[in-house]
Design an enzyme around this catalytic site. Structure first.
Site, PDB file in Angstrom:
ATOM      1  N   GLY A 206     -11.989 -10.402   1.941  1.00  0.00           N
ATOM      2  CA  GLY A 206     -12.039 -11.349   0.828  1.00  0.00           C
ATOM      3  C   GLY A 206     -11.719 -12.765   1.270  1.00  0.00           C
ATOM      4  O   GLY A 206     -12.385 -13.728   0.859  1.00  0.00           O
ATOM      5  N   THR A 207     -10.719 -12.914   2.125  1.00  0.00           N
ATOM      6  CA  THR A 207     -10.351 -14.232   2.636  1.00  0.00           C
ATOM      7  C   THR A 207     -11.448 -14.804   3.520  1.00  0.00           C
ATOM      8  O   THR A 207     -11.752 -16.002   3.462  1.00  0.00           O
ATOM      9  CB  THR A 207      -9.038 -14.141   3.436  1.00  0.00           C
ATOM     10  OG1 THR A 207      -8.008 -13.627   2.598  1.00  0.00           O
ATOM     11  CG2 THR A 207      -8.627 -15.498   3.972  1.00  0.00           C
ATOM     12  N   THR A 233      -5.952  -7.408   8.519  1.00  0.00           N
ATOM     13  CA  THR A 233      -5.824  -6.312   7.570  1.00  0.00           C
ATOM     14  C   THR A 233      -5.174  -5.120   8.242  1.00  0.00           C
ATOM     15  O   THR A 233      -5.564  -4.741   9.348  1.00  0.00           O
ATOM     16  CB  THR A 233      -7.174  -5.884   6.971  1.00  0.00           C
ATOM     17  OG1 THR A 233      -7.002  -4.678   6.219  1.00  0.00           O
ATOM     18  CG2 THR A 233      -8.220  -5.645   8.037  1.00  0.00           C
ATOM     19  N   ASP A 235      -5.580  -2.218   7.222  1.00  0.00           N
ATOM     20  CA  ASP A 235      -6.552  -1.127   7.130  1.00  0.00           C
ATOM     21  C   ASP A 235      -7.501  -1.064   8.320  1.00  0.00           C
ATOM     22  O   ASP A 235      -8.177  -0.052   8.512  1.00  0.00           O
ATOM     23  CB  ASP A 235      -7.378  -1.268   5.852  1.00  0.00           C
ATOM     24  CG  ASP A 235      -6.542  -1.105   4.593  1.00  0.00           C
ATOM     25  OD1 ASP A 235      -5.358  -0.751   4.722  1.00  0.00           O
ATOM     26  OD2 ASP A 235      -7.067  -1.339   3.498  1.00  0.00           O
ATOM     27  N   GLY A 279      -5.188   2.036   2.946  1.00  0.00           N
ATOM     28  CA  GLY A 279      -6.583   2.326   3.259  1.00  0.00           C
ATOM     29  C   GLY A 279      -7.416   2.380   2.003  1.00  0.00           C
ATOM     30  O   GLY A 279      -7.671   3.454   1.479  1.00  0.00           O
ATOM     31  N   MET A 383       7.081  -1.065   2.669  1.00  0.00           N
ATOM     32  CA  MET A 383       7.967  -1.149   3.823  1.00  0.00           C
ATOM     33  C   MET A 383       7.176  -1.426   5.095  1.00  0.00           C
ATOM     34  O   MET A 383       7.598  -2.202   5.952  1.00  0.00           O
ATOM     35  CB  MET A 383       8.753   0.157   3.975  1.00  0.00           C
ATOM     36  CG  MET A 383       9.717   0.438   2.834  1.00  0.00           C
ATOM     37  SD  MET A 383      10.541   2.032   3.003  1.00  0.00           S
ATOM     38  CE  MET A 383      11.469   1.761   4.510  1.00  0.00           C
ATOM     39  N   ARG A 385       4.084  -2.882   5.271  1.00  0.00           N
ATOM     40  CA  ARG A 385       3.455  -4.209   5.221  1.00  0.00           C
ATOM     41  C   ARG A 385       4.423  -5.314   5.611  1.00  0.00           C
ATOM     42  O   ARG A 385       4.014  -6.341   6.158  1.00  0.00           O
ATOM     43  CB  ARG A 385       2.934  -4.503   3.817  1.00  0.00           C
ATOM     44  CG  ARG A 385       1.828  -3.591   3.367  1.00  0.00           C
ATOM     45  CD  ARG A 385       1.163  -4.046   2.093  1.00  0.00           C
ATOM     46  NE  ARG A 385       1.925  -4.914   1.242  1.00  0.00           N
ATOM     47  CZ  ARG A 385       1.403  -5.708   0.311  1.00  0.00           C
ATOM     48  NH1 ARG A 385       0.094  -5.736   0.156  1.00  0.00           N
ATOM     49  NH2 ARG A 385       2.151  -6.456  -0.452  1.00  0.00           N
TER      50      ARG A 385
END
Length: 416
Positions: A206-207, A233, A235, A279, A383, A385
């Site tokens: 998205g960014t 990311t 993911d 995910g 936690m 992230r």
């Protein structure tokens, strides 16, 4: 390096296919690509000598990288012409005069281990190696480039960023929303007012799409600003990118949660340990953590949907061997099993909580089929992230950041 327009096209094609028809065949990402998709857009050449000339950096003569070295088994090698990408690295001539260059950094989307490492690396390399005039940090994502947030922009110096890599989270802050296609002109006005020449946007798909939309405004206005994306990311699911920073840390921390789930599950008769990991559209973290841990029995990922009935049968089969079972589920799995609707501030479809859904469903099944049973549920997402980067990511982040700067100074733009 990849043209961000190719990323925008690929994401739109792939995500729309999935959204419109859950039973559609797998998206073939290469079928309508062209070599032009891998040609990076460049600003006009206004050559300045690189301050790296005469130092230990080899300048120019950069190699090409084959995009996809795998071909179908029945392909005639003589007919195969692989797509190639330009390798990033230092150049002899620069588009921007380092002494007059102002660099801006913005971080958007969810938190990710390594954000502070990349921010620090960009700042130090810009100031100490290229000798740029100034580095500016924009607070709280794209909002920081808008009128409502531009007052909080601040200068990044060596003392300011010296120790930020030791901490998790985002030193610059982050946010969702503020779509660039609606506010791009306002953002560009503020960049021009601050004299920014290069914008580094740290974020996921998205960014990166937003960065490309910002460049659309830059190009339309004829402004001399390079916009460069740095894929971020947990993911690990950005198209054309083999690995994103934060992924290694996420897997490391996820294994800790899996160990806890195993301890809980095997301490009880018919015990189930259920762990939900990140995910949305891919199961890389769940799958890699399960392999690294070596003790998970069922791994549920978005790429391979199965029914609740099948999951219960798999647990039953496991109980015939041992009286406990460890299950790993990616957050994007099983959305068709729940009623979900709406989008978040970034325009992403809101996900139902598959972890809580499975906990309730499996607990109900256990109680109906076993006199003694229990299920323990662990969700370590936030936690993970917020962790500082582990060694692998801490080493990868500055390498990634430094190569990106070489290309930004050279005159490449609208790429990542």
């Amino acid at each position: 390096m990849v043209n961000e327009d190719a990323l925008r096209s690929q994401l739109t094609r792939g995500r729309s296919t999935i959204a419109n028809d859950p039973n559609a065949p797998d998206v073939q990402p290469d079928e309508d690509l062209e070599q032009a998709d891998f040609e990076v857009e460049k600003l006009p050449l206004t050559p300045y000598p690189s301050p790296l000339e005469g130092r230990t950096y080899p300048l120019g003569g950069l190699s090409k990288v084959i995009y996809n070295c795998f071909v179908p088994a029945d392909t005639n090698p003589a007919d195969h012409r692989p797509f190639v990408m330009q390798m990033a690295g230092p150049h002899r001539e620069l588009h921007f005069d380092p002494a007059e260059t102002v660099v801006g950094i913005v971080s958007c989307g969810g938190l990710c281990p390594g954000l502070n490492d990349v921010t620090r690396a960009i700042t130090l390399f810009c100031l100490e190696v290229y000798g740029v005039k100034k580095v500016i940090g924009f607070k709280y994502g794209w909002m920081g480039l808008m009128d409502e947030g531009i007052a909080e922009a601040f200068e990044l110096t060596q003392p300011v960023v010296r120790d930020i890599h030791r901490f998790g989270g985002s030193f610059l802050g982050s946010s969702r929303g503020r779509p660039v296609h609606k506010h791009g002109e306002e953002m560009l006005d503020n960049l021009l007012r601050l004299g920014v020449n290069v914008v580094f946007a740290l974020g996921g798909d998205g960014t990166l799409k937003g960065a490309s939309q910002l460049y659309d405004c830059v190009k339309k206005r004829g402004a001399d600003i390079a916009v460069i994306g740095i894929p971020k990311t947990i993911d690990n699911d950005v198209c054309y990118v083999a690995k994103t920073f934060g992924f290694e840390t996420a897997v490391d921390e996820a294994v800790v949660a899996l160990k806890a789930a195993q301890s809980e599950a095997r301490s009880h008769k018919h015990g189930v340990g259920l762990v939900k990991l990140m995910g949305r559209h891919s199961g890389f973290v769940a799958a890699q953590a399960a392999v690294a841990f070596g003790g998970a029995h069922i791994v549920l990922i978005p790429e391979n949907e199965v029914s609740l009935e099948t999951i219960c049968k798999l647990i039953e089969q496991r109980f015939k061997k041992r009286k406990y079972c460890v299950i790993v589920v990616a957050e994007g799995f099983g959305q068709d099993l729940m009623q979900t609707s709406g989008t978040d501030a970034s325009g992403n479809a809101k996900l139902g909580d598959i972890g809580l859904f499975l906990k309730k469903a499996i607990d109900k099944w256990l109680q109906a089929n076993y006199d003694e049973s229990t299920i323990k549920y662990i969700d370590p997402s936030y936690m993970i992230r917020a962790c500082p980067a582990v060694t692998q990511d801490a080493a990868f982040c500055p390498q990634h950041a430094n190569q990106t700067q070489h290309e930004a100074k050279n005159r490449n733009t609208n790429c990542f």
